[in-house]
Scaffold this active site. Structure first.
Site, PDB file in Angstrom:
ATOM      1  N   HIS A   1       0.793  -1.234   0.000  1.00  0.00           N
ATOM      2  CA  HIS A   1       0.000   0.000   0.000  1.00  0.00           C
ATOM      3  C   HIS A   1       0.826   1.286   0.000  1.00  0.00           C
ATOM      4  CE1 HIS A   1       0.945  -0.196   4.305  1.00  0.00           C
ATOM      5  NE2 HIS A   1       0.772   1.105   4.300  1.00  0.00           N
TER       6      HIS A   1
HETATM    7  C1  UD1 Z   1      -1.271   5.493   6.640  1.00  0.00           C
HETATM    8  C2  UD1 Z   1       0.102   5.849   7.216  1.00  0.00           C
HETATM    9  C3  UD1 Z   1       1.066   4.689   6.940  1.00  0.00           C
HETATM   10  C4  UD1 Z   1       0.522   3.369   7.410  1.00  0.00           C
HETATM   11  C5  UD1 Z   1      -0.852   3.160   6.784  1.00  0.00           C
HETATM   12  C6  UD1 Z   1      -1.463   1.849   7.215  1.00  0.00           C
HETATM   13  C7  UD1 Z   1       0.670   8.251   7.111  1.00  0.00           C
HETATM   14  C8  UD1 Z   1       1.491   9.257   6.410  1.00  0.00           C
HETATM   15  N1  UD1 Z   1       0.667   7.020   6.548  1.00  0.00           N
HETATM   16  O1  UD1 Z   1      -1.145   5.426   5.233  1.00  0.00           O
HETATM   17  O2  UD1 Z   1       2.271   4.945   7.640  1.00  0.00           O
HETATM   18  O3  UD1 Z   1       1.380   2.321   7.023  1.00  0.00           O
HETATM   19  O4  UD1 Z   1      -1.684   4.246   7.181  1.00  0.00           O
HETATM   20  O5  UD1 Z   1      -2.645   1.601   6.547  1.00  0.00           O
HETATM   21  O6  UD1 Z   1       0.058   8.559   8.103  1.00  0.00           O
HETATM   22  N2  UD1 Z   1      -8.868   5.069   3.190  1.00  0.00           N
HETATM   23  C9  UD1 Z   1     -10.097   4.468   3.253  1.00  0.00           C
HETATM   24  N3  UD1 Z   1     -10.530   4.042   4.477  1.00  0.00           N
HETATM   25  C10 UD1 Z   1      -9.793   4.211   5.611  1.00  0.00           C
HETATM   26  C11 UD1 Z   1      -8.531   4.833   5.503  1.00  0.00           C
HETATM   27  C12 UD1 Z   1      -8.093   5.245   4.285  1.00  0.00           C
HETATM   28  O7  UD1 Z   1     -10.787   4.299   2.256  1.00  0.00           O
HETATM   29  O8  UD1 Z   1     -10.243   3.795   6.699  1.00  0.00           O
HETATM   30  C13 UD1 Z   1      -8.396   5.521   1.869  1.00  0.00           C
HETATM   31  C14 UD1 Z   1      -8.535   7.011   1.705  1.00  0.00           C
HETATM   32  O9  UD1 Z   1      -9.201   7.248   0.540  1.00  0.00           O
HETATM   33  C15 UD1 Z   1      -7.140   7.563   1.641  1.00  0.00           C
HETATM   34  C16 UD1 Z   1      -6.266   6.336   1.370  1.00  0.00           C
HETATM   35  O10 UD1 Z   1      -7.001   5.191   1.768  1.00  0.00           O
HETATM   36  O11 UD1 Z   1      -6.971   8.505   0.657  1.00  0.00           O
HETATM   37  C17 UD1 Z   1      -4.992   6.393   2.148  1.00  0.00           C
HETATM   38  O12 UD1 Z   1      -5.229   6.635   3.543  1.00  0.00           O
HETATM   39  P1  UD1 Z   1      -4.258   7.584   4.408  1.00  0.00           P
HETATM   40  O13 UD1 Z   1      -4.696   7.606   5.817  1.00  0.00           O
HETATM   41  O14 UD1 Z   1      -4.076   8.882   3.703  1.00  0.00           O
HETATM   42  O15 UD1 Z   1      -2.856   6.902   4.321  1.00  0.00           O
HETATM   43  P2  UD1 Z   1      -2.428   5.378   4.286  1.00  0.00           P
HETATM   44  O16 UD1 Z   1      -1.933   5.080   2.917  1.00  0.00           O
HETATM   45  O17 UD1 Z   1      -3.477   4.495   4.846  1.00  0.00           O
END
Ligand code: UD1
Length: 411
Positions: free
Chosen positions: A233
């Protein structure tokens, strides 16, 4: 007499705010909540824990499922921040968390890991002169293109108490000028959760539901059909179509030799659709990973078996029985080292070098040839051997709470 003592103690209670934000935080918060509860039981309720969920992760299978599996109490406050750009997410957490700090006036805040909320909460607290404890301090990938690396460096620069999982963390902090007396080598808090839950995890029925426990001609000697487990991811891997395709080239070769199971992160799911990469995957409906469907597909083709993210216990069970794990996660490198399962890390760097020097981890980046070579090494019985690093013994949270209690006493 007893009630007077209790009233006195209650009045002197110290309030500690703990921050939970995203999936990798929850397994670090659970043992801290438990260690505080144990301390309170044995020492007359001197600490009042106050749990804040920033809402960085919000889907049931990215958040609530972990609270259920790990029996974390409901948060006292949920900030509901959600997704956004880095600046939006960090800024929104700061604005909302400042209000909590002004209302609750805690004696200390505890942040864990390296997500955006970790830095946002630490920065907000420190500006209000509230002491900050950082759990999982000192880790460095030395790759500043990773958002987590910036969060680590910044959080460690402003934290008052830095709890490290391994000696390399101490060395990094000392080199950056952190005074020795602020640094405490306490071990890996994720491993507290792993050891606490492993037996329970092995009782989940995920292996049967996937048809992996059914004896058949491919049966492994322990009665489980060999499979590889994948997580992927990181923005650096899945946001760039060229890199994502290179990794898939390697993985699809591996998939011709054994099935690859892939609980998929929402970011990766979006990028597969955006880049039109659906061909490389078989999507299984999340609630029903039907044996029949999985077995029919089997590994006759080179497609990767994908389903929605699993909760902590099911994922741990899958990891504990995998022939190999392929990942770009941080914590999984540590968990596989403790479980003694071969780990192929799909990144160029790691902030957890002890998993390579002592554990089962091998770093291969996005090079398809290296991915295939390492997988072959494991399949031919030549996997890298490892050992569990010292003090990754399940007692990290206890050590942290003891250090912080002693600090409260000396204040
Ligand atoms: C975040 C952390 C990363 C960790 C990861 C675990 C930062 C910079 N990164 O990255 O260190 O390894 O979490 O998962 O804080 N989304 C959903 N549902 C959710 C959460 C996210 O659909 O419950 C989607 C959103 O559209 C979002 C994307 O996933 O744009 C990424 O989520 P985000 O929290 O921005 O970062 P992660 O890639 O999850």
């Amino acid at each position: 007499m007893t009630s007077t003592t209790h009233i006195t103690t209650a009045n002197n209670r110290k309030k500690w705010i703990l921050i939970a934000a995203a999936r990798p935080n929850f397994m670090k918060i659970a043992p801290l909540m438990r260690a505080i509860a144990t301390h309170n039981r044995e020492n007359g309720n001197t600490i009042k824990p106050f749990l804040v969920h920033t809402g960085q992760h919000y889907d049931d299978n990215m958040s609530d499922a972990f609270f259920r599996d790990l029996q974390i109490p409901n948060p006292d406050v949920h900030l509901g921040i959600g997704s956004g750009t880095h600046a939006q997410q960090t800024g929104n957490v700061m604005i909302a968390f400042e209000q909590v700090l002004l209302a609750e006036k805690p004696d200390l805040i505890i942040v864990v890991g390296d997500v955006n909320s970790t830095l946002a909460c630490a920065l907000t607290a420190v500006k209000l002169h509230i002491p900050v404890a950082h759990v999982e301090a000192g880790l460095r990938s030395f790759d500043r293109a990773m958002p987590e690396e910036i969060n680590r460096i910044m959080t460690d620069a402003i934290a008052d108490h830095l709890f490290t999982p391994s000696p390399d963390g101490d060395e990094n902090l000392l080199r950056e000028g952190v005074p020795r007396e602020k640094i405490f080598l306490v071990g890996d808090i994720m491993i507290d959760t792993l050891l606490f839950n492993l037996e329970q995890a092995k009782k989940t029925d995920i292996l049967q539901r996937l048809g992996l426990e059914e004896p058949n001609e491919k049966e492994d000697k322990n009665g489980i059909r060999p499979y590889a487990l994948l997580t992927l991811h990181r923005p650096s891997n899945v946001d760039d179509p060229k890199t994502f395709r290179r990794i898939l080239d390697g993985l699809r070769q591996v998939a011709t030799k054994l099935p690859i199971l892939f609980p998929i992160h929402p970011r990766t799911k979006k990028q597969i659709a955006a880049f039109g990469l659906e061909d490389a995957f078989v999507f299984h409906p999340s609630a029903d990973i039907s044996q029949t469907e999985f077995r029919n597909e089997g590994n006759r083709n080179n497609r990767i078996h994908t389903f929605d993210p699993r909760g902590y216990l099911e994922f741990l069970n899958l990891m504990a029985h995998a022939k190999m794990v392929l990942t770009d996660s941080g914590g999984i490198q540590e968990e596989t080292t403790v479980l003694n399962i071969p780990c192929i890390t799909l990144r160029d760097t790691t902030e957890r070098p002890i998993t390579v020097t002592e554990g089962t981890n091998v770093i291969v980046g996005d090079d398809p040839e290296k991915i295939i070579k390492e997988a072959d090494r494991i399949l031919t019985g030549n996997a890298k051997q490892g050992q569990c690093p010292q003090i990754w013994d399940g007692k990290t949270a206890e050590r942290i709470v003891n250090v912080l209690i002693n600090r409260e006493k000396s204040c």
